[in-house]
Design a protein around this motif. Sequence first.
Motif, PDB file in Angstrom:
ATOM      1  N   GLN A 115       0.820  -1.206   0.000  1.00 47.27           N
ATOM      2  CA  GLN A 115       0.000   0.000   0.000  1.00 47.27           C
ATOM      3  C   GLN A 115       0.860   1.264   0.000  1.00 47.27           C
ATOM      4  OE1 GLN A 115      -2.579  -0.356   3.386  1.00 47.27           O
ATOM      5  NE2 GLN A 115      -3.609  -2.193   2.615  1.00 47.27           N
ATOM      6  N   GLU A 134       2.337   1.871  -3.477  1.00 51.86           N
ATOM      7  CA  GLU A 134       1.347   2.413  -4.410  1.00 51.86           C
ATOM      8  C   GLU A 134       1.149   3.905  -4.180  1.00 51.86           C
ATOM      9  OE1 GLU A 134      -2.160   0.148  -3.843  1.00 51.86           O
ATOM     10  OE2 GLU A 134      -1.440  -1.613  -4.959  1.00 51.86           O
ATOM     11  N   GLN A 135       1.104   4.319  -2.930  1.00 49.37           N
ATOM     12  CA  GLN A 135       0.896   5.729  -2.623  1.00 49.37           C
ATOM     13  C   GLN A 135       2.102   6.572  -3.021  1.00 49.37           C
ATOM     14  OE1 GLN A 135      -0.015   5.349   1.533  1.00 49.37           O
ATOM     15  NE2 GLN A 135      -2.198   5.084   1.181  1.00 49.37           N
ATOM     16  N   VAL A 157       4.301   5.915  -5.444  1.00 47.29           N
ATOM     17  CA  VAL A 157       4.358   6.003  -6.901  1.00 47.29           C
ATOM     18  C   VAL A 157       3.413   7.081  -7.416  1.00 47.29           C
ATOM     19  CG1 VAL A 157       3.782   4.781  -9.026  1.00 47.29           C
ATOM     20  CG2 VAL A 157       5.136   3.637  -7.269  1.00 47.29           C
ATOM     21  N   SER A 158       2.321   7.292  -6.706  1.00 50.70           N
ATOM     22  CA  SER A 158       1.293   8.227  -7.165  1.00 50.70           C
ATOM     23  C   SER A 158       1.590   9.674  -6.794  1.00 50.70           C
ATOM     24  CB  SER A 158      -0.072   7.838  -6.571  1.00 50.70           C
ATOM     25  OG  SER A 158      -0.413   6.516  -6.920  1.00 50.70           O
ATOM     26  N   SER A 159       2.634   9.936  -6.025  1.00 49.56           N
ATOM     27  CA  SER A 159       2.900  11.303  -5.564  1.00 49.56           C
ATOM     28  C   SER A 159       4.376  11.644  -5.694  1.00 49.56           C
ATOM     29  CB  SER A 159       2.462  11.448  -4.111  1.00 49.56           C
ATOM     30  OG  SER A 159       2.892  12.689  -3.588  1.00 49.56           O
ATOM     31  N   GLU A 160       4.676  12.635  -6.511  1.00 52.01           N
ATOM     32  CA  GLU A 160       6.058  13.076  -6.669  1.00 52.01           C
ATOM     33  C   GLU A 160       6.571  13.728  -5.390  1.00 52.01           C
ATOM     34  OE1 GLU A 160       8.730  16.020  -9.546  1.00 52.01           O
ATOM     35  OE2 GLU A 160       6.680  15.455 -10.105  1.00 52.01           O
ATOM     36  N   GLN A 181       7.632  11.037  -3.053  1.00 54.99           N
ATOM     37  CA  GLN A 181       8.871  10.434  -3.558  1.00 54.99           C
ATOM     38  C   GLN A 181      10.077  11.271  -3.150  1.00 54.99           C
ATOM     39  OE1 GLN A 181       8.610   9.707  -7.801  1.00 54.99           O
ATOM     40  NE2 GLN A 181       6.507   8.965  -7.620  1.00 54.99           N
ATOM     41  N   TYR A 201      -0.715  14.026   1.219  1.00 47.32           N
ATOM     42  CA  TYR A 201      -1.131  13.110   0.163  1.00 47.32           C
ATOM     43  C   TYR A 201      -2.154  12.104   0.688  1.00 47.32           C
ATOM     44  CZ  TYR A 201      -0.975   9.271  -3.138  1.00 47.32           C
ATOM     45  OH  TYR A 201      -1.332   8.276  -3.995  1.00 47.32           O
ATOM     46  N   ARG A 217      -5.487  13.633   0.931  1.00 48.01           N
ATOM     47  CA  ARG A 217      -6.165  13.788  -0.371  1.00 48.01           C
ATOM     48  C   ARG A 217      -6.724  12.467  -0.855  1.00 48.01           C
ATOM     49  NH1 ARG A 217      -1.478  16.778  -1.580  1.00 48.01           N
ATOM     50  NH2 ARG A 217      -0.720  15.081  -2.908  1.00 48.01           N
ATOM     51  N   GLU A 218      -5.977  11.389  -0.602  1.00 49.60           N
ATOM     52  CA  GLU A 218      -6.404  10.075  -1.088  1.00 49.60           C
ATOM     53  C   GLU A 218      -7.500   9.483  -0.228  1.00 49.60           C
ATOM     54  OE1 GLU A 218      -5.234   8.275  -3.910  1.00 49.60           O
ATOM     55  OE2 GLU A 218      -4.656  10.351  -4.291  1.00 49.60           O
TER      56      GLU A 218
END
Length: 312
Positions: free
Chosen positions: A249, A252-253, A255-258, A261, A304, A307-308
């Motif tokens: 999990q 996945e989170q 990868v979805s947020s620069e 990262q 993040y 937001r998700e």
Amino acid sequence: MLERISGSLLDPETLYASNPELFRNPEFRGLNLVMGFTGFADAGHVVQQITAELLDTLDSERVAVFDADQLIDYRSRRPHVSFVEDHLQDYQAPTLALYRLVDGLGNPFLFLAGFEPDLQWERFARAVVGIVEKLDVNLVTWIHSIPMPVPHTRPVGVTVHGNRPELIEGISMWKPTVEVPAAVGHILELRLMEAGRNVTGYVIHVPHYLAEAEYPPAAVAGLEYLGAATSLMLPTDRLREAGREVGRQIAEQIVSSEDVQQVVSRLETRYDEKAEGTVRRSLLADENDQLPNGEVLGAAFEAYLARENPGQ
């Protein structure tokens, strides 16, 4: 006269009720004691997970129970109760108890677990030291966890302290000289050392941005350290499986947020520099040897997640 009356009223042994066989049965003597208390800086819910895993998985017997009414401030830490349509049920009474457990190889040990007392720390410490001395406990180990600006992509770190050098040297990743808020475990460690008993504490480092949720890899690390120190085989299979799911999990989170990262990448760089021997006070220090604000490091990740998961 006053001293005699006060001593009687504050007898530490009146803080708990025990199995009558506790101090008479030779099978309880010379065992190792593991301790964990919830309610203070339990980052990643490490102590909570370890307690549940040990009590749910291993054969256990409750041999002493501490009087919660003397030790807890109910109004500052209110227990939960369920309201079901028109009635109450499932009151979750706070519990602090001593258990005798048997590990995966049939080795018995003692486990003191439950809420951290709000009140009467010194009296509680005298009660625990008294139990340790009466049972001639071999080694006391205790564990708690703190949030740290470290990446989840690196091994879980630990700081070790106590009076057993062979269990400390070469293990601690953070060896600062700082003043920190005390926990009851700290008081117990000090009083046990003053009594000449063997004691070692483990502080598990949990990534700051994961500190509010259950983080099974940190609980697994805690069980491994406790098991190694006490030569016990402690259960970790369920937590390892849960950790794999949590890791998926998180991946996945990220990868979805620069932004996330970048936060993790900076933490990885700092961690790796420390691991390679860069001279810094600790993993916390930046290029100017200053301690960064942990909230800043975790802000992007937390934003993040908000937001998700807007409903959580």
